[in-house]
Write a protein that holds these residues in place. Structure first.
Motif: not given
Length: 278
Positions: A241-242, A245-246, A238
């Protein structure tokens, strides 16, 4: 309530005098409950329509595998709308425990329920993506863009290598949150989960990521062997993955260490599972 929804309520014999109605304006979903029955209605061209269909399909799969969940009573689809009707099998069942929570036994039963459907729903995984290869490629991409430093990359890989990996994904609910829990009124037993529309194959620990912090030790206990390592591996996935995008104010390695430190006091749940790692 629009006349079309009212007609569906009457057609599927929901008691009009005992209705709980929830409307999601953005997605167009109407969610109506009367006793043990749940009705979900949306226009055929709305963003909610595919979710209603997917959820209904998953309920049929769960029933075929004799796993507790709301049971599908009816599914109707035409050019104008989509509607599903489900039963909770108990008029007084709690559907959303966000406010009331569960007793410790209830949280343990949630862990056992998650483990049961992950072990028993042996459905084909048609994704060519291998979990380890996909994670490594995402991490390399972050490193190439300079979003994760070399030291953090080494630390994250180190932890990934320490945590036992099964090399395969399992069918997950996708968002195990108190809002989707169906429970006995005593709050000591989980009867199932609603909202199966985003179920797909993921790492096993994915369905442990949204558990409230105060309930996590009980859920891990109910889940059984391998719970903590699976959760930590899912957390690593997680975070990576996050991060794609952030923006990250706290380095990924530090975020993972904080999460690991949070899990560490829960003995004996994590001690036996992580004895070689900690």
């Amino acid at each position: 309530m629009p006349p079309e929804v009212q007609q569906a309520v009457e057609r599927y014999r929901l008691n009009p005098d005992v209705l709980e109605i929830l409307h999601h304006a953005k997605s167009g979903l109407w969610h109506v409950r009367s006793g043990e029955r749940l009705l979900r209605w949306a226009l055929a061209d709305s963003s909610s329509a595919p979710h209603i269909l997917r959820d209904a399909g998953m309920l049929a799969v769960l029933e075929r595998h004799q796993l507790a969940a709301p049971q599908l009573l009816a599914l109707d689809q035409n050019e104008a709308f989509v509607v599903s009707v489900q039963t909770l099998l108990m008029p007084t069942a709690l559907c959303d425990v966000t406010e009331v929570g569960l007793e410790e036994a209830g949280w343990r039963s949630l862990g056992a329920y998650i483990r049961a459907y992950q072990d028993r729903l042996q459905l084909p995984d048609f994704s060519p993506e291998h979990p380890e290869q996909a994670w490594e490629e995402k991490l390399r991409s972050l490193e190439r863009r300079g979003e994760v430093g070399p030291q953090d990359v080494r630390w994250l890989r180190h932890w990934r290598s320490l945590l036992p990996g099964e090399g395969k994904r399992v069918l997950t609910h996708g968002y195990v949150d108190p809002a989707w829990i169906v429970a006995h009124p005593s709050r000591q037993l989980v009867l199932g989960l609603t909202e199966w529309s985003i179920a797909e194959h993921r790492e096993p620990g994915h369905d442990l990521l949204r558990i409230p912090a105060e309930a996590l030790p009980h859920v891990l206990e109910g889940y059984g062997p391998g719970a903590a390592p699976r959760l930590l591996r899912a957390k690593l996935s997680e975070l990576v993955q996050e991060a794609r995008t952030t923006s990250q104010e706290v380095p990924l390695a530090d975020q993972f260490d904080r999460f690991r430190a949070f899990l560490e006091p829960y003995r004996p749940t994590t001690r036996s599972a992580l004895a070689q790692s900690l």
